[in-house]
Design an enzyme around this catalytic site. Structure first.
Site, PDB file in Angstrom:
ATOM      1  N   ASP A 181      35.044   9.540  25.179  1.00 40.13           N
ATOM      2  CA  ASP A 181      36.280   9.320  24.414  1.00 40.13           C
ATOM      3  C   ASP A 181      36.494   7.816  24.334  1.00 40.13           C
ATOM      4  OD1 ASP A 181      38.759   9.708  23.120  1.00 40.13           O
ATOM      5  OD2 ASP A 181      39.847   9.717  25.022  1.00 40.13           O
ATOM      6  N   GLY A 216      41.636   4.700  16.814  1.00 40.40           N
ATOM      7  CA  GLY A 216      42.387   5.214  15.669  1.00 40.40           C
ATOM      8  C   GLY A 216      42.737   4.191  14.605  1.00 40.40           C
ATOM      9  N   CYS A 258      37.171  13.338  21.475  1.00 41.10           N
ATOM     10  CA  CYS A 258      38.019  12.404  20.748  1.00 41.10           C
ATOM     11  C   CYS A 258      38.116  12.896  19.300  1.00 41.10           C
ATOM     12  CB  CYS A 258      37.368  11.021  20.809  1.00 41.10           C
ATOM     13  SG  CYS A 258      38.203   9.749  19.866  1.00 41.10           S
ATOM     14  N   ASN A 259      39.313  13.204  18.871  1.00 43.86           N
ATOM     15  CA  ASN A 259      39.487  13.681  17.484  1.00 43.86           C
ATOM     16  C   ASN A 259      39.070  12.605  16.485  1.00 43.86           C
ATOM     17  OD1 ASN A 259      41.476  16.326  17.469  1.00 43.86           O
ATOM     18  ND2 ASN A 259      41.796  15.041  19.250  1.00 43.86           N
ATOM     19  N   CYS A 311      45.144  14.501  19.153  1.00 40.20           N
ATOM     20  CA  CYS A 311      44.499  13.382  19.851  1.00 40.20           C
ATOM     21  C   CYS A 311      44.401  13.800  21.308  1.00 40.20           C
ATOM     22  CB  CYS A 311      45.356  12.125  19.711  1.00 40.20           C
ATOM     23  SG  CYS A 311      44.848  10.760  20.784  1.00 40.20           S
TER      24      CYS A 311
HETATM   25  N1  DGL Z   1      41.583  10.361  22.330  1.00 39.94           N
HETATM   26  C1  DGL Z   1      41.377   9.812  21.004  1.00 39.94           C
HETATM   27  C2  DGL Z   1      41.541  10.927  19.965  1.00 39.94           C
HETATM   28  O1  DGL Z   1      41.459  12.089  20.312  1.00 39.94           O
HETATM   29  C3  DGL Z   1      42.229   8.605  20.866  1.00 39.94           C
HETATM   30  C4  DGL Z   1      41.931   7.823  19.670  1.00 39.94           C
HETATM   31  C5  DGL Z   1      42.169   6.363  19.757  1.00 39.94           C
HETATM   32  O2  DGL Z   1      41.536   5.712  20.577  1.00 39.94           O
HETATM   33  O3  DGL Z   1      42.940   5.884  18.926  1.00 39.94           O
HETATM   34  O4  DGL Z   1      41.704  10.699  18.798  1.00 39.94           O
END
Ligand code: DGL
Length: 263
Positions: A12, A45, A75-76, A185
């Site tokens: 992630d 993101g 991580c989405n 997220c």
């Molecule tokens: N845990 C990530 C997700 O699921 C966070 C994304 C990020 O770093 O902005 O999107």
């Protein structure tokens, strides 16, 4: 080590994917795991699609070098922007995570579903494709959770800043009569108690963590890669930033080892 005992690799942009690791560990406690938290580069993101792809490739190669048998993109943002490229480039099986917008849209009674996710996820082609397949009667209220990942990564999960950001993002969903809120997220499940304080009990809040764990099990079974050993599992976490926030999140998992990584 034979292939069933090879670890499951998980990555992630930061510590949020541990919410997925916990689901996987609960369902498959004998599986060895290696988790990579690319916290130095969080949040993903706000980055361009190409930057997210490049970081996802770097994370994948780190995990492949560690001898993992499958990779979970926990991580989405990385899934919705990069999983197609990863699958095209590497032979190893990948499991991704996407916002649970479809199940929410099938269950909603008000016809209005809220989604809290990163800008990268909400702007991705994959997310757009998912929403375009939903019934025309469903209204989706999209909200970028700007700032939430940074607060969690910086150990400010419980702070006045967090409370006011959550109110700012969630209250408009309530005003628009959302009865389901999707957490898109992997950092956000850690905010569940605080979100529920705002929504009360009448709103369902869902995420995809459990479904991802079930999918990991299915793929391991299908590929004869499930670890049936009764040995205690080895769970190693690598993080390229201060490890104290990760230590706090994993304090109840005594069989986890956290290493700083210059990565
Ligand atoms: N845990 C990530 C997700 O699921 C966070 C994304 C990020 O770093 O902005 O999107």
């Amino acid at each position: 080590m034979n292939s069933t005992q090879q670890p499951i690799g998980i990555f992630d942009s930061g510590i949020g994917g541990t919410s997925i690791w916990k689901e996987i560990h609960r369902l498959l406690p004998n599986e060895n795991t290696i988790y990579l938290s690319d916290s130095k580069n969080a949040p993903y993101g706000q980055k361009s699609t190409q930057e997210i792809i490049d970081l996802s490739i770097k994370n994948t190669e780190f995990l492949i070098d560690k001898g993992v048998k499958i990779i979970v993109v926990a991580c989405n943002t990385a899934t919705t922007n990069a999983i197609q490229q990863l699958r095209a480039k590497y032979d190893i099986p990948f499991i991704g995570i996407e916002p649970a917008i479809k199940p929410a849209s099938l269950k909603t009674k008000t016809g209005t579903v809220g989604i809290l996710a990163t800008k990268g996820t909400l702007n991705s082609t994959l997310f757009e494709k998912t929403t375009s397949n939903l019934s025309d009667e469903i209204t989706i209220i999209e909200q970028v959770g700007e700032g939430l990942v940074e607060l969690i990564e910086n150990g400010k999960m419980y702070s006045d800043e967090m409370t006011s950001l959550l109110k700012k993002y969630i209250n408009p969903m309530l005003e628009k009569k959302c009865d389901y809120i999707v957490l898109g997220c992997t950092h956000y499940p850690y905010l569940l108690p605080q979100i529920q304080e705002i929504t009360g009990n009448s709103i369902e809040i869902i995420d995809s963590g459990e479904a991802v764990a079930r999918q990991v099990k299915n793929i391991l079974l299908q590929q004869n890669l499930l670890n049936n050993s009764s040995n205690q599992s080895l769970n190693t976490f690598f993080i390229n930033k201060d490890k104290s926030v990760l230590e706090a999140i994993l304090k109840d998992y005594k069989n986890s080892k956290i290493d700083y990584l210059d990565f």
